[in-house]
Design an enzyme around this catalytic site. Structure first.
Site, mmCIF file in Angstrom:
data_model
loop_
_atom_site.group_PDB
_atom_site.id
_atom_site.type_symbol
_atom_site.label_atom_id
_atom_site.label_comp_id
_atom_site.label_asym_id
_atom_site.label_seq_id
_atom_site.Cartn_x
_atom_site.Cartn_y
_atom_site.Cartn_z
ATOM 1 N N SER A 1 -3.962 5.482 11.910
ATOM 2 C CA SER A 1 -4.621 4.564 10.981
ATOM 3 C C SER A 1 -4.088 4.868 9.588
ATOM 4 O O SER A 1 -3.992 6.034 9.190
ATOM 5 C CB SER A 1 -6.141 4.738 11.023
ATOM 6 N N GLU A 2 -3.738 3.808 8.851
ATOM 7 C CA GLU A 2 -3.010 3.976 7.596
ATOM 8 C C GLU A 2 -3.748 4.838 6.572
ATOM 9 O O GLU A 2 -3.132 5.415 5.683
ATOM 10 C CB GLU A 2 -2.714 2.598 6.982
ATOM 11 N N ASN A 3 -5.090 4.906 6.693
ATOM 12 C CA ASN A 3 -5.856 5.684 5.725
ATOM 13 C C ASN A 3 -5.918 7.163 6.083
ATOM 14 O O ASN A 3 -6.787 7.881 5.586
ATOM 15 C CB ASN A 3 -7.265 5.101 5.569
ATOM 16 N N SER B 1 0.619 9.531 5.160
ATOM 17 C CA SER B 1 0.372 8.486 6.153
ATOM 18 C C SER B 1 1.444 7.398 6.078
ATOM 19 O O SER B 1 1.944 6.920 7.105
ATOM 20 C CB SER B 1 -1.006 7.870 5.926
ATOM 21 N N GLN C 1 0.791 -1.231 0.000
ATOM 22 C CA GLN C 1 0.000 0.000 0.000
ATOM 23 C C GLN C 1 0.827 1.287 0.000
ATOM 24 O O GLN C 1 0.528 2.235 -0.734
ATOM 25 C CB GLN C 1 -0.933 -0.012 1.207
#
Lengths: 236, 225
Positions: free
Chosen positions: B48-50, B90, A103
């Site tokens: 949080s990665e988002n 992030s 990601q």
């Protein structure tokens, strides 16, 4: 005069042809430009390569585009989803290609395309199956993997507010890949819940400056994926 | 031997090792339980990665906002002082070494701290990695939370991982239902052991050599129901 506003979703998608590479924003359902994706289904372009974190979930949006057979290849980090069987079915039949990208590497490759970076090394994926076939070199005592930029012909992004210059502000965690995708596509197309006057977005609060945006279309009440999933569950 | 720790008790044990002021990322699934057991006197910031720092607990029913979700795509809340940012920032936090602690689940951990947690390599399965490989190499400390053995009783701590790797030499410590184990330059070192468990019994359930720390102690977790 600069006016990036367009009157309809159809007009916003002008020029997307068969075989195009398209960035589609979203993490889960947050930030997904679902109305633009639905208009793309109606528009008919096929053989698409789609770059998005996930591969769609539930009955709408990217999952519907995949189900309609329009996507030749998915480039994403996490195509497994709770309610989405569109991707899984086509993948099992060998009818859709998949490139899995870690990601952070996905996001950085998109940014690199927008920032004029020719390639970069990262320790992410070193020594794993995702580094196979890629050059690995040691920097600072760590194995690092060579990664290349991931641009697109078009980016489809959802914002909360936009103005006619294309400045954008997002809603909470829905911005996710938007700022990087807006930079990285030849043509960036944005659906915004609200189009406001120039100056109505405080310059301190502009997240994506308009230089990265080409077209803006207003979609005041975007569809919600979880509501669509709930509706489908009730209906079945 | 005494009963194995419950998942809540493992989460509690991990939480005790998160220091005041830490920036922490919790992996999807079992690690999310860690946030329920933090000592109250510590201020800990969840990432949080988002694109969230200062993530709070799940909202009350009816208060969900699907533009405010965690890495597992579940609705969360924002604490005062929190911040939103885009994905590349992030992952700069993750990959740039700014996250102090990441807690992840595992299929296998090797004697040298290799982690396998993203794929069993089963034919036909849809591969999906998400942010696991970024977290594995980027966080300052990677804590693994896992059952000590699989459902079939096979060790999850192994000499070499047989599943596809997530990261090489990345795990700092493993918290299981039987023990707390540090990954060191000299192999796996048992720091804590659940009550009454014989060290040799633990060895029998582990696929890599274990050493008992000089200052090892019993692992006592509260009854969390």
């Amino acid at each position: 005069m600069i006016d990036k506003r367009v009157a309809s979703l159809n007009e916003a998608l002008a020029g997307i042809g068969d075989g195009a590479t398209i960035h589609i924003n979203g993490f889960g359902e947050s930030g997904c430009p679902t109305e633009l994706v639905h208009a793309l289904i109606d528009q008919g372009a096929k053989g698409l390569t789609v770059v998005s974190n996930n591969a769609g979930d539930g009955p709408i949006g990217l999952a519907a585009l995949i189900r309609a057979g329009r996507v030749r290849k998915m480039i994403c980090s996490f195509p497994r989803t709770q309610y989405g069987d569109a991707f899984r079915e086509l993948y099992a039949k060998g009818e859709i290609e998949l490139e899995i990208v870690a990601q952070g590497t996905l996001s950085e490759r998109i940014r690199a395309a927008g920032a004029g970076i020719g390639a970069f090394y990262t320790p992410t994926t070193a020594g794993t199956p995702l580094a196979r076939g890629k050059e690995t070199r040691k920097f600072g005592g760590r194995d690092q993997v060579l990664e290349t930029p991931l641009g697109a012909d078009f980016a489809l992004v959802k914002a909360e507010r936009a103005d006619r210059w294309g400045n954008l502000a997002y809603n909470k965690s829905a911005r996710n890949f938007g700022p990087s995708m807006c930079m990285a596509a030849e043509t960036t197309i944005v659906q915004a819940r609200e189009i406001v006057e120039l100056g109505a977005i405080d310059p301190e609060h502009v997240v994506t400056p308009g230089i990265f945006v080409d077209r803006v279309v207003e979609v005041p009440n975007p569809i919600s994926e979880h509501e669509a999933i709930q509706k489908e569950a009730v209906g079945s | 031997m005494s009963p194995r720790l419950s998942r809540r008790q493992i989460a509690w044990r991990v939480a005790q090792d998160i220091p005041d002021g830490a920036y922490v990322n919790l992996g999807i699934g079992m690690p999310e339980m860690v946030s329920d057991h933090l000592p109250e006197d510590r201020e800990i910031i969840f990432h949080s990665e988002n694109g969230i720092l200062g993530m709070g607990p799940a909202p009350a029913p009816g208060e969900e906002d699907y533009d405010l979700i965690n890495a597992g795509k579940k609705p969360v809340t924002m604490l005062p002082g929190g911040a939103y940012f885009h994905h590349t920032d992030s992952f700069a936090m993750i990959r740039g070494g700014h996250i102090d602690i990441c807690v992840l689940g595992a299929f296998q951990v090797s004697a040298t701290g290799d982690l396998a947690n993203w794929s069993t390599g089963a034919p036909g399965a849809v591969p999906a990695v998400g942010g696991a490989m970024d977290l594995a190499v980027g966080a300052k400390r990677v804590l693994v939370m896992s059952d000590h053995t699989t459902r079939d009783g096979a060790p999850k701590l192994v000499e070499r991982c047989t599943y596809p790797l997530t990261g090489v030499g990345v795990v700092s410590a493993v918290y299981t239902d039987l023990a707390v184990i540090d990954v060191t330059g000299e192999g796996l070192v048992v720091r804590e052991l659940i009550g009454d468990m014989e060290f040799d019994e633990l060895r029998g359930l582990t696929g890599a050599p274990l050493r008992l720390a000089d200052d090892w102690r019993w692992l006592a977790a509260p009854d969390l129901g």
